[in-house]
Scaffold this motif. Sequence first.
Motif, short mmCIF file in Angstrom:
data_model
loop_
_atom_site.label_atom_id
_atom_site.label_comp_id
_atom_site.label_asym_id
_atom_site.label_seq_id
_atom_site.Cartn_x
_atom_site.Cartn_y
_atom_site.Cartn_z
N GLU A 145 43.25 23.72 -26.85
CA GLU A 145 43.83 24.90 -27.77
C GLU A 145 43.29 26.31 -27.24
O GLU A 145 42.10 26.28 -26.70
CB GLU A 145 42.93 24.72 -29.23
CG GLU A 145 43.67 23.42 -29.76
CD GLU A 145 45.09 23.37 -30.23
OE1 GLU A 145 45.41 24.26 -30.55
OE2 GLU A 145 45.76 22.35 -30.14
N LYS A 146 44.06 27.29 -27.69
CA LYS A 146 43.57 28.76 -27.26
C LYS A 146 42.17 29.03 -28.01
O LYS A 146 41.56 29.68 -27.21
CB LYS A 146 44.58 29.57 -28.23
CG LYS A 146 44.40 30.86 -27.79
CD LYS A 146 45.07 31.41 -26.39
CE LYS A 146 46.34 31.25 -26.51
NZ LYS A 146 47.19 31.54 -25.11
N ALA A 147 41.81 28.57 -28.88
CA ALA A 147 40.56 29.05 -29.70
C ALA A 147 39.51 28.42 -28.80
O ALA A 147 38.50 29.02 -28.67
CB ALA A 147 40.38 28.77 -31.21
N GLU A 148 39.70 27.11 -28.46
CA GLU A 148 38.84 26.37 -27.35
C GLU A 148 38.61 27.30 -26.03
O GLU A 148 37.52 27.36 -25.55
CB GLU A 148 39.15 25.02 -27.08
CG GLU A 148 37.96 24.29 -26.59
CD GLU A 148 38.50 22.66 -26.52
OE1 GLU A 148 37.87 22.12 -25.67
OE2 GLU A 148 39.46 22.22 -26.91
N TYR B 84 39.41 30.38 -25.65
CA TYR B 84 38.55 31.59 -25.95
C TYR B 84 36.89 31.26 -26.01
O TYR B 84 36.09 32.25 -25.56
CB TYR B 84 39.09 32.80 -26.86
CG TYR B 84 40.13 33.55 -26.30
CD1 TYR B 84 39.80 34.70 -25.77
CD2 TYR B 84 41.51 32.89 -26.68
CE1 TYR B 84 40.94 35.34 -25.39
CE2 TYR B 84 42.40 33.55 -26.07
CZ TYR B 84 42.24 35.21 -25.65
OH TYR B 84 43.26 35.90 -25.10
N SER B 85 36.78 30.43 -26.68
CA SER B 85 35.29 30.12 -26.85
C SER B 85 34.32 29.93 -25.66
O SER B 85 33.30 30.27 -25.48
CB SER B 85 34.94 28.95 -27.94
OG SER B 85 33.72 28.64 -28.00
N THR C 103 31.84 40.21 -26.60
CA THR C 103 33.27 39.41 -27.11
C THR C 103 34.38 39.86 -26.43
O THR C 103 34.58 41.03 -25.92
CB THR C 103 33.50 39.89 -28.60
OG1 THR C 103 33.45 41.43 -28.87
CG2 THR C 103 32.16 39.36 -29.58
N THR D 157 38.80 39.81 -26.39
CA THR D 157 39.98 40.06 -26.95
C THR D 157 41.11 39.66 -25.86
O THR D 157 40.92 39.94 -24.70
CB THR D 157 40.25 41.19 -27.61
OG1 THR D 157 40.53 42.39 -26.56
CG2 THR D 157 39.13 41.66 -28.40
N GLU E 285 44.80 27.87 -20.29
CA GLU E 285 45.55 27.01 -20.91
C GLU E 285 46.57 26.09 -20.19
O GLU E 285 46.64 25.04 -20.52
CB GLU E 285 45.96 27.71 -22.19
CG GLU E 285 46.53 26.55 -23.45
CD GLU E 285 46.81 27.58 -24.56
OE1 GLU E 285 46.93 27.17 -25.72
OE2 GLU E 285 47.04 28.97 -24.53
#
Length: 79
Positions: free
Chosen positions: A2-5, A7-8, A24, A26, A76
């Motif tokens: 997943e995209k959130a994973e 980025y994390s 951080t 973006t 991804e």
Amino acid sequence: MEKAEVYSKLTAVFQDVFDEDDLTLTPHTTADDVDGWDSLSHIRLVLAVSKAFGVKFSASEIGGLKNVGEFADLIEKKA
């Protein structure tokens, strides 16, 4: 993945490579936005990301990236 994973995990790698715990990311983050992101640290970053995600990148893939968002999309796609 997943995209959130992505980025994390990517944020953790960036924080480690640039030794900046409060960094951080973006999708629009570029080398100009990160202190110390020069050609040498870029190579270290690509190697660290490759190892962290278990993927390999070609020189043309890396050379064509304009920002962190494009890097995350590439990760991804490959992961």
